[in-house]
Design a protein around this motif. Structure first.
Motif, PDB file in Angstrom:
ATOM      1  N   GLN A 123       0.809  -1.209   0.000  1.00  0.00           N
ATOM      2  CA  GLN A 123       0.000   0.000   0.000  1.00  0.00           C
ATOM      3  C   GLN A 123       0.847   1.266   0.000  1.00  0.00           C
ATOM      4  OE1 GLN A 123      -2.828   2.139   3.120  1.00  0.00           O
ATOM      5  NE2 GLN A 123      -3.666   0.153   2.512  1.00  0.00           N
TER       6      GLN A 123
ATOM      7  N   VAL B 173      -3.977  -7.124  -4.321  1.00  0.00           N
ATOM      8  CA  VAL B 173      -5.085  -7.773  -3.627  1.00  0.00           C
ATOM      9  C   VAL B 173      -4.606  -8.600  -2.434  1.00  0.00           C
ATOM     10  CG1 VAL B 173      -6.946  -9.462  -3.853  1.00  0.00           C
ATOM     11  CG2 VAL B 173      -6.574  -7.779  -5.657  1.00  0.00           C
TER      12      VAL B 173
ATOM     13  N   ASP C 115      -3.850  -6.410   0.386  1.00  0.00           N
ATOM     14  CA  ASP C 115      -5.116  -5.884   0.924  1.00  0.00           C
ATOM     15  C   ASP C 115      -5.802  -6.906   1.834  1.00  0.00           C
ATOM     16  OD1 ASP C 115      -5.227  -3.293   0.062  1.00  0.00           O
ATOM     17  OD2 ASP C 115      -6.942  -3.574  -1.273  1.00  0.00           O
TER      18      ASP C 115
ATOM     19  N   LYS D 105      -6.591  -6.096   5.630  1.00  0.00           N
ATOM     20  CA  LYS D 105      -7.984  -6.060   6.095  1.00  0.00           C
ATOM     21  C   LYS D 105      -8.168  -6.951   7.325  1.00  0.00           C
ATOM     22  CE  LYS D 105     -12.762  -6.115   4.522  1.00  0.00           C
ATOM     23  NZ  LYS D 105     -13.263  -6.620   5.805  1.00  0.00           N
TER      24      LYS D 105
ATOM     25  N   THR E 238      -8.103  -0.213   3.209  1.00  0.00           N
ATOM     26  CA  THR E 238      -7.377  -1.011   2.234  1.00  0.00           C
ATOM     27  C   THR E 238      -7.107  -0.143   1.005  1.00  0.00           C
ATOM     28  OG1 THR E 238      -9.376  -1.819   1.128  1.00  0.00           O
ATOM     29  CG2 THR E 238      -8.530  -3.107   3.011  1.00  0.00           C
TER      30      THR E 238
ATOM     31  N   GLN F  77      -7.861  -0.840  -2.060  1.00  0.00           N
ATOM     32  CA  GLN F  77      -9.049  -0.815  -2.916  1.00  0.00           C
ATOM     33  C   GLN F  77     -10.061   0.218  -2.411  1.00  0.00           C
ATOM     34  OE1 GLN F  77     -10.649  -4.613  -3.872  1.00  0.00           O
ATOM     35  NE2 GLN F  77     -12.222  -3.799  -5.198  1.00  0.00           N
ATOM     36  N   GLU F  78     -10.220   0.330  -1.103  1.00  0.00           N
ATOM     37  CA  GLU F  78     -11.127   1.339  -0.542  1.00  0.00           C
ATOM     38  C   GLU F  78     -10.631   2.747  -0.850  1.00  0.00           C
ATOM     39  OE1 GLU F  78     -12.865  -1.111   3.355  1.00  0.00           O
ATOM     40  OE2 GLU F  78     -10.980   0.001   3.495  1.00  0.00           O
TER      41      GLU F  78
ATOM     42  N   ILE G  95      -8.753   3.673  -3.428  1.00  0.00           N
ATOM     43  CA  ILE G  95      -8.941   3.938  -4.852  1.00  0.00           C
ATOM     44  C   ILE G  95     -10.397   4.280  -5.155  1.00  0.00           C
ATOM     45  CG2 ILE G  95      -8.859   2.905  -7.156  1.00  0.00           C
ATOM     46  CD1 ILE G  95      -6.467   1.252  -6.166  1.00  0.00           C
ATOM     47  N   LEU G  96     -11.320   3.582  -4.529  1.00  0.00           N
ATOM     48  CA  LEU G  96     -12.742   3.890  -4.737  1.00  0.00           C
ATOM     49  C   LEU G  96     -13.075   5.307  -4.276  1.00  0.00           C
ATOM     50  CD1 LEU G  96     -14.369   0.493  -3.660  1.00  0.00           C
ATOM     51  CD2 LEU G  96     -14.361   1.498  -5.956  1.00  0.00           C
TER      52      LEU G  96
ATOM     53  N   LYS H 143      -8.257   0.902 -13.297  1.00  0.00           N
ATOM     54  CA  LYS H 143      -8.720  -0.468 -13.402  1.00  0.00           C
ATOM     55  C   LYS H 143      -8.153  -1.258 -12.244  1.00  0.00           C
ATOM     56  CE  LYS H 143     -11.077   0.062 -17.098  1.00  0.00           C
ATOM     57  NZ  LYS H 143     -12.533  -0.028 -17.043  1.00  0.00           N
ATOM     58  N   MET H 144      -9.007  -1.957 -11.505  1.00  0.00           N
ATOM     59  CA  MET H 144      -8.576  -2.637 -10.293  1.00  0.00           C
ATOM     60  C   MET H 144      -8.807  -4.129 -10.411  1.00  0.00           C
ATOM     61  SD  MET H 144     -10.117  -0.080  -7.415  1.00  0.00           S
ATOM     62  CE  MET H 144     -11.778  -0.452  -7.933  1.00  0.00           C
ATOM     63  N   GLY H 145      -8.379  -4.832  -9.355  1.00  0.00           N
ATOM     64  CA  GLY H 145      -8.671  -6.240  -9.243  1.00  0.00           C
ATOM     65  C   GLY H 145      -7.618  -7.150  -9.842  1.00  0.00           C
TER      66      GLY H 145
END
Length: 213
Positions: A138, A164, A167, A171, A191, A193-194, A196-197, A210-212
């Motif tokens: 991160q 991921v 993350d 988490k 995280t 991902q959170e 980035i959102l 683009k994630m994941g």
């Protein structure tokens, strides 16, 4: 490259350790009977990249890859994007970079060395594609977002690979502290991902992440 279905680079390294391949890496690249080896699986990103980038293949893109190791994936992008300039950034000296090309540009810098990163970005064009394949944690991802996202072209792609698993671990640590009514002594309580959102919701669509992967 480990971006493909098979990671032939790591397969070569393991075969060399076990004395099951006698040649050097150049011999490995040009090997015969390619199907006879038991290859280690790669990450399989190539299918995703082809899905999103096939329409950009003939464009004159500026692509930045952060973290390139010996340059195997950089060479793949060089051959996939026929008219694009590929910018490669890594902390290793250029002598460790295996490939050369008229559209291939290598720069040595640590991602945490702000002065060197600023020098690299000085007078560079905006990038149409930025791929973060550096440290996969991160802290590094956020540093790269801060440094490089302002240099992404409108409508461009900013891709963060391999975050991921980090993350998932983070988490679990966060959830454990929350369960005990404790706050994790860390610079963020989210995280990647959170995060980035949250960034994309504030941006009003001027860029796409683009994630994941």
């Amino acid at each position: 490259s480990d971006k493909g279905i098979f990671d032939t680079k790591k397969t070569f390294e393991q075969l060399k350790k076990k004395n099951k391949f006698s040649g050097n890496y150049f011999d490995w690249i040009n090997r015969d009977e390619k199907a006879k080896y038991d290859y280690q699986f790669g990450n399989g990103y190539s299918k995703i990249y082809e899905q999103y980038f096939s329409g950009l293949r003939e464009n004159k893109n500026n692509l930045l890859e952060i973290g390139v190791a010996n340059g195997h994936s950089s060479a793949s992008f060089y051959n996939f994007f026929n008219n694009s300039k590929i910018y490669c950034l890594d902390s290793k000296p250029e002598s460790k970079f295996f490939y050369r090309g008229t559209r291939l540009n290598y720069y040595q810098a640590d991602i945490f060395d702000y002065d060197k990163i600023s020098k690299f970005l000085d007078k560079k064009p905006l990038f149409d594609i930025i791929i973060d394949d550096s440290q996969h944690d991160q802290h590094a991802a956020l540093v790269n977002l801060k440094n490089f996202l302002p240099f992404l072209n409108t409508g461009g792609y900013y891709i963060i690979e391999d975050f991921v698993s980090d993350d998932i671990i983070f988490k679990k640590i966060l959830d454990f502290h929350r369960k005990k009514n404790k706050k994790l002594n860390f610079y963020t309580q989210f995280t990647l991902q959170e995060i980035i959102l949250m960034i994309t919701k504030k941006d009003h669509g001027s860029f796409i992440i683009k994630m994941g992967f």
